[in-house]
Design an enzyme around this catalytic site. Sequence first.
Site, short mmCIF file in Angstrom:
data_model
loop_
_atom_site.label_atom_id
_atom_site.label_comp_id
_atom_site.label_asym_id
_atom_site.label_seq_id
_atom_site.Cartn_x
_atom_site.Cartn_y
_atom_site.Cartn_z
N HIS A 73 0.79 -1.22 0.00
CA HIS A 73 0.00 0.00 0.00
C HIS A 73 0.83 1.28 0.00
CE1 HIS A 73 1.07 -0.03 4.25
NE2 HIS A 73 0.74 1.24 4.28
N ARG A 74 2.12 1.21 0.28
CA ARG A 74 2.89 2.44 0.45
C ARG A 74 3.05 3.19 -0.86
NH1 ARG A 74 5.55 3.63 5.32
NH2 ARG A 74 5.44 1.91 6.82
#
Length: 354
Positions: free
Chosen positions: A211-212
């Site tokens: 998700h980063r």
Amino acid sequence: MERAVVMLKIVTVVGARPQFIKAAVLRELFESSPDIKEILIHTGQHYDVSMSDIFFSDLNIKPAEYKLGINTGGPGQTTGRMMEEIEKVLQIEKPDAMLVYGDTNSTLAGALSAVKLHIPVIHVEAGLRSFNKRMPEEINRIMTDHVSDYLFCSTETGVTNLQNENISKNIFHVGDIMYDATLKAIRDFGSNVVVPGVDLSKDNLAICTIHRAENTDAPNILKSIFDYLNEQTHLYEIILPLHPRTEKALKEHSVDVGNIRIISPVGYPQMQALLAASKIAFTDSGGLQKEAYFHKVPCVTLRGETEWVELVDAGWNRLWTSEEFAQPRLLVEEYGSGDTGEKIVKYIKEYIKN
């Protein structure tokens, strides 16, 4: 004559999944403390039901007293809007302290709003450093640490990092509050959790999360990660609960997910069950690296660095660019014994005065 109880009022700011999990531990302890009143602000940073509401219900967290619903716009705009609204709450509530967790935009917004009103700031999970200032989280955690009055560190490395930056007052090594949360999850949920569409009895499962922004916003890196993961599907059945940001990036950049099993985002009990059933974890999440360790599952970090260097040294974690885990796999004693929340509450009562 009986002495009156001095009530401390703490305003806590949360906005993202890992913060909900940490907050669940302290919120329960605050609720049972007659001399502490907590006011919870949910900024709305994670606003999707699958990323926010479900965690409050799963973790049995008392609903937030304030929900700001701020979740659109760039980082600067979002942080600024959060500060504006948090300041309004602080002026109404007039707390004795502000408590923030971790390293999100919500963390920084809460800390800056408080310090500008001369309200002491408590930072839980202080001292983490990746030493990569291209990460938004690194900037958030550095700035938060430097305006905080009370700094609660998960590790001795965190203490050292703060001291190296000339922060020397009110630093406490208390252990890792995520360990408290994991032990609570094991007690509360046991082995009766079902993950729809996933056979948890298989012996080759692997949990994955991505998700980063450093991965999702860089098409070449994102494609390289999925190429790497697909190589691992020869060994593991990789289960990827898909974060909305990652889903959008995969579509925009036409990334082939190959044989990776995509499922919808899951609640906290389901994520703990997936971890417990997995042979290995692949993630770019800081929190999941530790949660994997708490379940004694080795983890491959899908980034160029990790803040949790003690997990690498102990042989439980490695970067995806490394070939092998360090040996042997030792226990990381500095994370504590599951009483981090109790230590934090004790220090808050001892050090924060009306």
